[in-house]
Design a protein around this motif. Structure first.
Motif, PDB file in Angstrom:
ATOM      1  N   TYR A  89       0.815  -1.214   0.000  1.00  0.00           N
ATOM      2  CA  TYR A  89       0.000   0.000   0.000  1.00  0.00           C
ATOM      3  C   TYR A  89       0.846   1.261   0.000  1.00  0.00           C
ATOM      4  O   TYR A  89       2.043   1.231   0.245  1.00  0.00           O
ATOM      5  N   VAL A  90       0.164   2.360  -0.284  1.00  0.00           N
ATOM      6  CA  VAL A  90       0.762   3.687  -0.188  1.00  0.00           C
ATOM      7  C   VAL A  90       0.120   4.357   1.014  1.00  0.00           C
ATOM      8  O   VAL A  90      -1.107   4.464   1.096  1.00  0.00           O
ATOM      9  N   SER A  91       0.940   4.804   1.956  1.00  0.00           N
ATOM     10  CA  SER A  91       0.447   5.449   3.161  1.00  0.00           C
ATOM     11  C   SER A  91       0.344   6.954   2.918  1.00  0.00           C
ATOM     12  O   SER A  91       1.344   7.626   2.674  1.00  0.00           O
ATOM     13  N   VAL A  92      -0.874   7.466   3.003  1.00  0.00           N
ATOM     14  CA  VAL A  92      -1.109   8.893   2.782  1.00  0.00           C
ATOM     15  C   VAL A  92      -0.583   9.712   3.956  1.00  0.00           C
ATOM     16  O   VAL A  92       0.003  10.773   3.766  1.00  0.00           O
ATOM     17  N   SER A  93      -0.746   9.199   5.170  1.00  0.00           N
ATOM     18  CA  SER A  93      -0.335   9.955   6.357  1.00  0.00           C
ATOM     19  C   SER A  93       1.181  10.123   6.449  1.00  0.00           C
ATOM     20  O   SER A  93       1.662  11.033   7.105  1.00  0.00           O
ATOM     21  N   GLU A  94       1.935   9.242   5.797  1.00  0.00           N
ATOM     22  CA  GLU A  94       3.399   9.332   5.821  1.00  0.00           C
ATOM     23  C   GLU A  94       3.930  10.066   4.590  1.00  0.00           C
ATOM     24  O   GLU A  94       5.083   9.909   4.217  1.00  0.00           O
ATOM     25  N   GLY A  95       3.088  10.843   3.957  1.00  0.00           N
ATOM     26  CA  GLY A  95       3.534  11.623   2.801  1.00  0.00           C
ATOM     27  C   GLY A  95       3.598  10.797   1.534  1.00  0.00           C
ATOM     28  O   GLY A  95       4.541  10.922   0.766  1.00  0.00           O
ATOM     29  N   PHE A  96       2.612   9.947   1.320  1.00  0.00           N
ATOM     30  CA  PHE A  96       2.540   9.074   0.149  1.00  0.00           C
ATOM     31  C   PHE A  96       3.789   8.208   0.034  1.00  0.00           C
ATOM     32  O   PHE A  96       4.522   8.252  -0.938  1.00  0.00           O
ATOM     33  N   LYS A  97       3.999   7.396   1.070  1.00  0.00           N
ATOM     34  CA  LYS A  97       5.147   6.487   1.108  1.00  0.00           C
ATOM     35  C   LYS A  97       4.666   5.094   0.739  1.00  0.00           C
ATOM     36  O   LYS A  97       3.682   4.601   1.271  1.00  0.00           O
ATOM     37  N   PHE A  98       5.389   4.429  -0.171  1.00  0.00           N
ATOM     38  CA  PHE A  98       5.040   3.074  -0.592  1.00  0.00           C
ATOM     39  C   PHE A  98       5.580   2.071   0.407  1.00  0.00           C
ATOM     40  O   PHE A  98       6.764   2.079   0.724  1.00  0.00           O
ATOM     41  N   ILE A  99       4.712   1.198   0.893  1.00  0.00           N
ATOM     42  CA  ILE A  99       5.073   0.149   1.850  1.00  0.00           C
ATOM     43  C   ILE A  99       4.856  -1.192   1.161  1.00  0.00           C
ATOM     44  O   ILE A  99       3.738  -1.521   0.802  1.00  0.00           O
ATOM     45  N   GLU A 100       5.923  -1.958   1.006  1.00  0.00           N
ATOM     46  CA  GLU A 100       5.817  -3.260   0.345  1.00  0.00           C
ATOM     47  C   GLU A 100       5.546  -4.351   1.377  1.00  0.00           C
ATOM     48  O   GLU A 100       6.182  -4.413   2.408  1.00  0.00           O
ATOM     49  N   MET A 101       4.585  -5.197   1.082  1.00  0.00           N
ATOM     50  CA  MET A 101       4.240  -6.315   1.975  1.00  0.00           C
ATOM     51  C   MET A 101       4.878  -7.582   1.467  1.00  0.00           C
ATOM     52  O   MET A 101       5.059  -7.800   0.338  1.00  0.00           O
TER      53      MET A 101
END
Length: 101
Positions: A89-101
């Motif tokens: 997902y892309v976290s909006v609260s972290e400044g549009f940071k991509f998090i790979e699962m």
């Protein structure tokens, strides 16, 4: 005379190897980093478009959601060639940071 010539050729070959191997490694590493950065940037830009067009309203925008709502093609890691998990997902609260699962 033959021994001197052989010694000179070996020295030149060793010098070329000492220069070529680290240079090649650095070029390949930089290329892989740039490909990965470019892929993540495409995902983040797609998430920004979705978020600012009010199609995606949650704090976490999954790749599955981006595939459905933005027409983003299925993305893969360009270095490992593995397809990203749809739960990434892309976290909006972290400044549009991509998090790979």
């Amino acid at each position: 005379m033959g021994k001197n010539r052989l010694c000179i050729y070996c020295t030149i070959l060793i010098i070329l190897i000492i220069i070529a191997v680290p240079s090649t490694y650095k070029v390949i590493t930089r290329h892989n980093e740039r490909m990965l950065k470019n892929t993540i940037q495409k995902i983040v830009e797609s998430a920004k478009d979705c978020y600012y067009n009010d199609s995606c309203i949650e704090d976490k925008i999954t790749l599955e959601e981006l595939y459905e709502k933005t027409g983003l093609p299925i993305m893969n890691n360009p270095v490992t060639k593995k397809i990203y998990n749809e739960k990434s997902y892309v976290s909006v609260s972290e400044g549009f940071k991509f998090i790979e699962m």
